[in-house]
Design a protein around this motif. Sequence first.
Motif, short mmCIF file in Angstrom:
data_model
loop_
_atom_site.label_atom_id
_atom_site.label_comp_id
_atom_site.label_asym_id
_atom_site.label_seq_id
_atom_site.Cartn_x
_atom_site.Cartn_y
_atom_site.Cartn_z
N GLU A 1 -10.47 0.23 -38.95
CA GLU A 1 -11.30 -0.29 -37.85
C GLU A 1 -10.44 -1.30 -37.00
O GLU A 1 -10.58 -1.19 -35.62
CB GLU A 1 -12.67 -0.95 -38.32
CG GLU A 1 -13.61 -1.11 -37.28
CD GLU A 1 -15.02 -1.78 -37.77
OE1 GLU A 1 -15.74 -1.86 -37.04
OE2 GLU A 1 -14.87 -1.74 -39.05
N ALA A 2 -9.86 -2.05 -37.55
CA ALA A 2 -9.24 -3.28 -36.91
C ALA A 2 -7.73 -2.72 -36.10
O ALA A 2 -7.60 -2.94 -35.17
CB ALA A 2 -8.62 -4.25 -38.04
N ASP A 3 -7.33 -1.63 -36.96
CA ASP A 3 -6.06 -1.04 -36.24
C ASP A 3 -6.60 -0.02 -34.84
O ASP A 3 -5.98 -0.12 -33.77
CB ASP A 3 -5.35 0.01 -37.10
CG ASP A 3 -4.49 -0.75 -38.09
OD1 ASP A 3 -4.37 -1.97 -37.87
OD2 ASP A 3 -4.50 -0.01 -38.88
N LEU A 4 -7.94 0.26 -34.95
CA LEU A 4 -8.53 1.12 -33.95
C LEU A 4 -8.81 0.22 -32.59
O LEU A 4 -8.72 0.38 -31.58
CB LEU A 4 -9.78 1.89 -34.44
CG LEU A 4 -10.50 2.53 -33.30
CD1 LEU A 4 -9.67 3.62 -32.76
CD2 LEU A 4 -12.01 3.26 -34.16
N ARG A 5 -9.37 -1.02 -33.16
CA ARG A 5 -9.55 -2.12 -32.02
C ARG A 5 -8.19 -2.52 -31.36
O ARG A 5 -8.21 -2.77 -30.06
CB ARG A 5 -10.19 -3.18 -32.46
CG ARG A 5 -11.87 -3.01 -32.97
CD ARG A 5 -12.71 -4.22 -33.21
NE ARG A 5 -12.11 -4.96 -34.40
CZ ARG A 5 -12.41 -4.82 -35.45
NH1 ARG A 5 -13.46 -3.84 -35.89
NH2 ARG A 5 -11.99 -5.59 -36.51
N ALA A 6 -7.19 -2.49 -31.87
CA ALA A 6 -5.98 -2.93 -31.54
C ALA A 6 -5.51 -2.03 -30.53
O ALA A 6 -4.84 -2.32 -29.66
CB ALA A 6 -4.76 -3.27 -32.73
N SER B 1 -9.61 7.07 -34.95
CA SER B 1 -11.10 7.25 -34.99
C SER B 1 -11.47 8.24 -36.09
O SER B 1 -12.64 8.22 -36.82
CB SER B 1 -11.63 7.74 -33.67
OG SER B 1 -11.01 6.89 -32.65
N ALA B 2 -10.66 9.22 -36.30
CA ALA B 2 -10.93 10.23 -37.15
C ALA B 2 -10.78 9.89 -38.52
O ALA B 2 -11.88 10.05 -39.54
CB ALA B 2 -9.94 11.59 -36.96
N ARG B 3 -9.67 8.94 -38.78
CA ARG B 3 -9.71 8.39 -40.10
C ARG B 3 -10.85 7.38 -40.36
O ARG B 3 -11.42 7.30 -41.61
CB ARG B 3 -8.37 7.43 -40.25
CG ARG B 3 -8.16 6.61 -41.35
CD ARG B 3 -7.73 7.59 -42.53
NE ARG B 3 -7.56 6.74 -43.66
CZ ARG B 3 -7.56 7.10 -45.01
NH1 ARG B 3 -7.88 8.53 -45.15
NH2 ARG B 3 -7.14 6.40 -45.90
N LEU B 4 -11.40 6.70 -39.43
CA LEU B 4 -12.52 5.73 -39.74
C LEU B 4 -13.66 6.67 -40.00
O LEU B 4 -14.34 6.28 -40.83
CB LEU B 4 -12.54 5.05 -38.35
CG LEU B 4 -14.01 4.08 -38.63
CD1 LEU B 4 -13.63 3.04 -39.87
CD2 LEU B 4 -14.01 3.23 -37.14
N ALA B 5 -13.94 7.83 -39.29
CA ALA B 5 -15.37 8.65 -39.40
C ALA B 5 -15.00 9.16 -40.97
O ALA B 5 -16.09 9.23 -41.93
CB ALA B 5 -15.20 9.71 -38.51
N GLN B 6 -13.78 9.40 -41.31
CA GLN B 6 -13.45 10.14 -42.64
C GLN B 6 -13.86 9.06 -43.68
O GLN B 6 -14.40 9.23 -44.88
CB GLN B 6 -12.35 10.71 -42.76
CG GLN B 6 -11.82 11.34 -44.15
CD GLN B 6 -10.46 11.84 -44.22
OE1 GLN B 6 -9.55 11.48 -43.27
NE2 GLN B 6 -9.88 12.52 -45.47
N SER C 1 -0.96 6.15 -27.12
CA SER C 1 -1.95 5.21 -27.57
C SER C 1 -3.25 5.91 -27.69
O SER C 1 -4.02 5.76 -28.45
CB SER C 1 -2.06 3.99 -26.57
OG SER C 1 -3.27 3.29 -26.66
N GLU C 2 -3.70 6.83 -26.86
CA GLU C 2 -4.74 7.76 -27.00
C GLU C 2 -4.71 8.60 -28.14
O GLU C 2 -5.45 8.78 -28.89
CB GLU C 2 -4.84 8.74 -25.69
CG GLU C 2 -5.28 7.84 -24.52
CD GLU C 2 -5.22 8.71 -23.21
OE1 GLU C 2 -4.67 9.87 -23.20
OE2 GLU C 2 -5.78 8.34 -22.17
N ALA C 3 -3.47 9.02 -28.56
CA ALA C 3 -3.10 9.88 -29.66
C ALA C 3 -3.55 8.91 -31.08
O ALA C 3 -4.18 9.50 -32.03
CB ALA C 3 -2.01 10.50 -30.19
N ARG D 1 -11.14 1.21 -44.62
CA ARG D 1 -12.07 1.44 -43.54
C ARG D 1 -11.77 0.13 -42.42
O ARG D 1 -11.66 0.20 -41.25
CB ARG D 1 -13.49 1.42 -43.98
CG ARG D 1 -14.43 1.77 -42.66
CD ARG D 1 -15.65 1.79 -43.04
NE ARG D 1 -16.69 1.64 -41.84
CZ ARG D 1 -16.89 0.61 -41.38
NH1 ARG D 1 -16.47 -0.64 -41.67
NH2 ARG D 1 -17.90 0.74 -40.18
N ASN D 2 -11.91 -1.25 -43.18
CA ASN D 2 -11.64 -2.37 -42.41
C ASN D 2 -10.43 -2.39 -41.61
O ASN D 2 -10.33 -2.77 -40.41
CB ASN D 2 -12.02 -3.47 -43.27
CG ASN D 2 -13.45 -3.74 -43.87
OD1 ASN D 2 -14.49 -3.14 -43.01
ND2 ASN D 2 -13.78 -4.24 -44.78
#
Length: 508
Positions: A355-360, A271-276, A263-265, A351-352
Amino acid sequence: MNETLALPPRLVLRDLMLTAFSQKARIALIFFCIVALSIVIAVQIKPDYKAKSSLLVLMGTEHAFRPAAGQLTTPTGGPDSEEILRTESNILTSDDLHRTVIRDIGIAKMYPKLLEKPGPIGQWIVDTKRFVTDSLGLTEKATGTGPNDPMAMAVGLFARNLTITVDKKSSVIALEFTNPDKYVAADALRLLEAQYLVLRAKLYNDVQAPIVLVQRNAVGRQMSDADAALNSFKQQHDISNFAERRAILLQQQGALETALTKSEATIAERSARLAQLNQTLGAVAGGKKGAPNAAAALQGMVQAYQKRQEDAQTRYRGSPAVDDARRQMLERETDIARMQATQAYGVQADRNKTEADLRASLGAHDVIAGQLTTLNKEINSLDADESQLHELERNRAILEDNYKAVSKILDERQTVEAVEAHRESSVRVIQPPRVPALPQPTRRLILLAGIVISMLLSIASVLVSHFLRAIYLRPEALEMDTGLTVLTSVPEMRAIGGPSSSVLVVPA
């Protein structure tokens, strides 16, 4: 007293014979009176019968050292034959044993005179003795257990009538019992031996199985309590088996740690993908600060295009060629703006989603972290309870071993006691009591004693008459006392004409 004893023995013996001859009437009276009294006493006395029996005392296991149940037998020297015989004879002289025999036969049958009411003088003597003993505190009042109690007197008579002779060389105990009734004498001795064997078996009985049984039951209850405590602890802590439970928890901990790492990976990747995507969207939309917004960028482009178009129609009217060139330039810019807006919409959607996958992923990470924290606490609690669980299991194992050991001792003890219960006694009856055929020679002894006493009294009367007389029977005694020579003597003669006559007849 004369000097008769100083005479020669033959003369003294002659004087004694003369004295006896002179006192023959008195001697006959004394003799016949004593003999007559002996005959009267012998006739009135009821003869006794003596029953006899003998016991052989052998060295048995009951005389050896007997250890406690479960204790190892140590070879020790047992008592010698003299001590054994003394012990057996002391058991035979037990008052309780005698009292049991008397109670079985009955005082009225064994000693009927004890139950007869005394006469006035006898009752007065009994009351006087009772008053004295009660006043001195020798007996308890109103208990009937004093010296005048029939049972107490019967026990005393029984002990006097019983004769026990111990032969140390042959290990034989001879028993004799005397009673006026020959059947009672035999029955008393027979009951005495039977009750003696019963009492002896009770005294030498070494029953330890009930004690060991109580110990086994106590250990069994302790083991049951230990099982209940262990089961309650396992149920309370949800432990069927500590090793299995620990393996399961460690397996779950490993799985949760692996899931947390994944999960951390995933969170780091997203997070890197969202920043990109934010950077790409900013480059496409031209945003400088904050998060890019494709709709706002597109609206700004449309507004800028409309403004240019209005300006082209109002401000920059000139030649058609210039206007046409300007329109084409605006159309190209509009196409570029549309292409950028389309690209911005795609980047915004990506991006959306990221971001949703990151929150999950963050939510799943928090859940896994919470589960791992709870599992770590459970493992720590299990480690803390491990010592208590091991102590309960060790206590239960010790109690189980103790129960097995006590059960083994109980089985061995029951076997030994069963063998001893059916073992023959080491005391054997050599000669059983039989009804005596002849009574004791009591009457003959009384007659013989009367004759002896009458003879002794007769001899004493002769001696007293001889040594206390005031006359001399021999002239030699007179010469010895006076120192003079006796020339003649007048012999004692019977009087003529009766006792009042004084005429003497003197030989010529």
